[in-house]
Motif scaffolding. Structure first.
Motif, mmCIF file in Angstrom:
data_model
loop_
_atom_site.group_PDB
_atom_site.id
_atom_site.type_symbol
_atom_site.label_atom_id
_atom_site.label_comp_id
_atom_site.label_asym_id
_atom_site.label_seq_id
_atom_site.Cartn_x
_atom_site.Cartn_y
_atom_site.Cartn_z
ATOM 1 N N PRO A 109 0.807 -1.453 -0.027
ATOM 2 C CA PRO A 109 0.012 -0.012 0.020
ATOM 3 C C PRO A 109 0.850 1.196 0.156
ATOM 4 O O PRO A 109 0.574 2.021 0.888
ATOM 5 C CB PRO A 109 -0.747 -0.052 1.282
ATOM 6 N N HIS B 17 3.498 3.905 -2.639
ATOM 7 C CA HIS B 17 4.190 4.019 -4.130
ATOM 8 C C HIS B 17 5.053 5.277 -4.151
ATOM 9 O O HIS B 17 4.907 6.066 -3.133
ATOM 10 C CB HIS B 17 3.229 4.023 -5.245
ATOM 11 N N ASP C 225 6.145 8.923 -5.288
ATOM 12 C CA ASP C 225 5.401 9.931 -5.942
ATOM 13 C C ASP C 225 6.284 10.903 -6.534
ATOM 14 O O ASP C 225 7.235 11.561 -5.889
ATOM 15 C CB ASP C 225 4.325 10.761 -4.902
ATOM 16 N N ASP D 291 -0.944 4.712 0.293
ATOM 17 C CA ASP D 291 -2.077 4.618 -0.256
ATOM 18 C C ASP D 291 -3.152 4.306 0.714
ATOM 19 O O ASP D 291 -4.446 4.134 0.290
ATOM 20 C CB ASP D 291 -2.201 3.426 -1.510
#
Lengths: 311, 108
Positions: free
Chosen positions: A240, A242, A244, A253
């Motif tokens: 959950p 990532h 950016d 997330d």
């Protein structure tokens, strides 16, 4: 200039503290607190690992597991030995302290469910340990600790690589893929909690001011994410978080912090939480806290009992 | 032992990328690799470990296999573990010794 400001300035400029004479009270307390957390974390990592030790798939992986647990006990010994040199009564600390006063992470107050979780424990939690202690090795102003960490960090690296191998191998087996994902689903945020309260909620940190460590909680969390996320992605596990591009950092997330259901080992993503509540949860401890600490203390207590009877 | 020839030299070089699980020292510099032989498209690696109780045998072998299979013309890798001659610190390469020294580990 008062003594505290002077010491802070000295350590920020690279002064290495070698003994109690070099410290003030505040430094000594922050150092003892840090080493207690470190020692407790190393030692209390063993009971959860032991819960699935007998599920090791091969003799060699059993030997690996034993080597890892032996390392952890050795690391704990180093931390407690340093505390002893600082005047702590280590026997009391180990054998007379109540379970809820131990400082190991909440994530260690749980039984593991299977061998895959042993792997994810290594890959995530030992990675967190490696991140935290690697930072301490790089930056700490306390000389005796810095020197001891050379060995510790190398061994933690071995643990986390073991975890990666267990995860990678399991992902190649269709029957085990789901187990890996299930373990990651609860252990990922647990690992992120190792690094503590968000920077913006912290007014000051004696650990940073006295340079017991170098990076802030959020910086360390980013460092963990920067290797854990690409690894998981490379083996096809969903996480959950990532990277950016715009913010130039890893973002989550899911809500973090977040409420957790300890019975089912599940995050309640529809219930975002506050750090105050997370600290409360930490203090309430997880389901196996008492049992695991009792296990550590049992032998010493039984021996004490025997001594009393013998007299 | 350590009979290297132009045919297998590239595999020795490849194994310099396979690291010990704890220290950033390759299995070659640790002196674990005794012999590499190529028979058709199959490689035979004769090697040892620092101890019979080495906790990492399976994964080191997997790492060796994975790395060698990346080489062109290598279809299979067979690993033969031997305990004679036994490994001693004398087998660590000068490069390996330097690295261990850097990490504060004695190699004598």
């Amino acid at each position: 200039m008062d003594q505290a400001t002077l010491l802070k300035e000295k350590v920020q400029n690279g002064f290495i503290v070698e003994g109690i004479d070099d410290m003030n009270e505040e430094y000594l307390n922050a150092l003892k607190q840090t080493l207690t957390i470190v020692g407790d974390t190393e030692l209390l990592s063993v009971p959860p690992l032991l819960t699935v030790y007998d599920q090791a798939p091969t003799l060699n992986s059993k030997i690996t597991a034993l080597a890892i647990m032996q390392d952890e006990i050795g690391h704990a010994h180093i931390a407690y030995r340093l505390l002893k040199d600082l005047g702590e009564d280590v026997d009391r600390l180990l054998y007379e302290r109540e379970a809820h006063r131990w400082k190991n992470p909440y994530a260690f107050d749980f039984e593991l469910s299977n061998w895959i979780e042993f792997g994810v424990f290594n890959a995530f939690f030992d990675r967190a340990g490696y991140t935290l202690l690697g930072d301490a090795f790089e930056h700490t102003s306390y000389g005796p600790w810095k020197r001891a960490l050379v060995k510790v960090d190398k061994e933690e690296l071995f643990h986390l690589r073991n975890g990666e191998i267990i995860m990678r191998t399991a992902m190649q087996d269709p029957n085990l893929r789901e187990e890996v994902q299930k373990a990651v689903d609860w252990m990922f945020l647990m690992a992120l909690e190792f690094f503590g309260v968000e920077d913006r909620l912290k007014s000051r940190s004696a650990q940073l001011e006295y340079r017991l460590k170098g990076r802030t909680n959020d910086e360390l969390r980013q460092k963990w994410l920067s290797t854990a996320v690409p690894f998981c992605e490379s083996i096809g596990v969903k996480v959950p978080a990532h990277y950016d591009e715009e913010q130039q950092k890893y973002v989550l997330d899911v809500p973090f912090p977040c409420k957790f259901d300890p019975v089912n080992k599940k995050w309640l993503f529809d219930q975002p939480d506050t750090w105050d509540n997370v600290i409360k949860r930490f203090k309430q401890r997880g389901p196996k806290n008492k049992e695991f600490v009792e296990r550590i203390q049992r032998g010493a207590k039984e021996l004490e009992q025997l001594r009393k009877e013998a007299v | 032992m350590d009979k290297r020839n132009t045919e297998t030299e590239k595999y020795w070089q490849a194994l310099k990328e396979v690291m010990d699980p704890e220290f950033p020292i390759s299995v070659v510099d640790m002196g674990l690799i005794y012999h590499i032989e190529k028979v058709d498209e199959e490689l035979h690696v004769t090697m040892t470990y620092t101890a019979v109780s080495c906790a990492c045998m399976e994964w080191i072998e997997q790492d060796i296999r994975d790395r060698l299979l990346k080489e062109k013309g290598v279809r299979d890798v067979h690993i033969h573990v031997v305990w004679d001659p036994p490994w001693t610190v004398d087998r660590i390469s000068p490069e390996g010794r330097e690295k261990l020294k850097y990490w504060g580990v004695s190699s004598t």
